[in-house]
Design a protein around this motif. Structure first.
Motif, PDB file in Angstrom:
ATOM      1  N   ASN A  73       0.821  -1.209   0.000  1.00  0.00           N
ATOM      2  CA  ASN A  73       0.000   0.000   0.000  1.00  0.00           C
ATOM      3  C   ASN A  73       0.856   1.260   0.000  1.00  0.00           C
ATOM      4  OD1 ASN A  73      -2.858  -0.785  -0.014  1.00  0.00           O
ATOM      5  ND2 ASN A  73      -2.317  -1.886   1.839  1.00  0.00           N
TER       6      ASN A  73
ATOM      7  N   LEU B  92      -1.970   5.512   5.433  1.00  0.00           N
ATOM      8  CA  LEU B  92      -1.424   4.189   5.141  1.00  0.00           C
ATOM      9  C   LEU B  92      -2.110   3.126   5.987  1.00  0.00           C
ATOM     10  CD1 LEU B  92       0.583   2.297   3.761  1.00  0.00           C
ATOM     11  CD2 LEU B  92       2.315   3.026   5.427  1.00  0.00           C
TER      12      LEU B  92
ATOM     13  N   ARG C 122      -5.686   2.654   4.627  1.00  0.00           N
ATOM     14  CA  ARG C 122      -5.689   1.946   3.347  1.00  0.00           C
ATOM     15  C   ARG C 122      -5.355   0.467   3.525  1.00  0.00           C
ATOM     16  NH1 ARG C 122      -3.544   4.748  -2.062  1.00  0.00           N
ATOM     17  NH2 ARG C 122      -3.683   3.006  -3.482  1.00  0.00           N
ATOM     18  N   THR C 123      -4.511   0.157   4.491  1.00  0.00           N
ATOM     19  CA  THR C 123      -4.122  -1.227   4.746  1.00  0.00           C
ATOM     20  C   THR C 123      -5.194  -1.964   5.546  1.00  0.00           C
ATOM     21  OG1 THR C 123      -1.799  -0.518   4.740  1.00  0.00           O
ATOM     22  CG2 THR C 123      -2.244  -2.685   5.638  1.00  0.00           C
TER      23      THR C 123
ATOM     24  N   GLU D 190       1.980   1.833  -3.538  1.00  0.00           N
ATOM     25  CA  GLU D 190       0.906   2.406  -4.352  1.00  0.00           C
ATOM     26  C   GLU D 190       0.696   3.878  -4.041  1.00  0.00           C
ATOM     27  OE1 GLU D 190      -2.598   0.059  -3.742  1.00  0.00           O
ATOM     28  OE2 GLU D 190      -1.704  -1.744  -4.634  1.00  0.00           O
TER      29      GLU D 190
END
Length: 197
Positions: A20, A38, A41-42, A23
């Protein structure tokens, strides 16, 4: 990393964090990377993220280390079959071409190395990586030139590898045609220096 993952689930979580992060860096650059985003998103809590990575610099360090491991394996493989100085020149040129192609194709790698340059601890890691890669090159040179001065071989190999990193950063910072010329010039200079030992 703050805590090295030992269990499969922990390793998978770290892999997901780094995937992630990659990205996110590809999308907005490492400067815009935020630990809270982060974690979200994870799909983990910020506390879980901090168990592994205390800050953004640690995340970039882990990403850079993964790139280094891949690079080291590529160098070792590329030099393994070298049995003459002509072979060395050919293999070295091929390695540089491969590395340049990766830098051109993967903007995230460029951003990671830019972040490395901005952080003193990460710059020290880059020097250490140049030493490791230089040692791979020096070992092959020593086998080809057993009577050459080992200190000169080690110094030359270290410098050639470290300048290779700097050349790649410069080459991807300018127009493509100029970058291509810079990489070709570096290859000529490096091979000339290596074969003169």
């Amino acid at each position: 990393m703050r805590r090295a993952p030992t269990q499969k689930r922990s390793r998978e979580r770290v892999d997901a964090i780094l995937a992630n992060a990659t990205e996110m860096i590809a999308e907005t650059g490492s400067d815009a990377l935020r630990m809270s985003e982060l974690a979200q998103r994870t799909g983990i809590s910020i506390g879980s993220l901090y168990q592994y990575f205390p800050d953004k610099s640690a995340v970039v360090h882990a990403l850079a280390e993964r790139c280094n491991e891949d690079s080291r394996a590529c160098i070792a493989e590329g030099l393994a079959a070298v049995e003459s100085m002509d072979d060395l020149g050919t293999a070295f040129a091929s390695l540089i071409d491969t590395y340049y192609a990766i830098f051109l194709a993967e903007p995230v790698i460029r951003d990671i190395w830019s972040a490395v340059q901005a952080d003193g601890a990460l710059r020290a890691m880059e020097v250490e990586e140049s030493r490791r890669n230089g040692a791979l090159l020096a070992a092959r040179l020593t086998a080809l030139r057993p009577h050459a001065d080992p200190q000169k071989i080690e110094a030359t190999a270290l410098l050639v590898m470290h300048l290779g990193e700097a050349t790649m950063r410069l080459a991807v910072s300018v127009a493509r045609a100029e970058g291509d010329l810079l990489v070709e010039a570096y290859k000529r200079m490096a091979i000339r220096e290596l074969t003169a030992l």
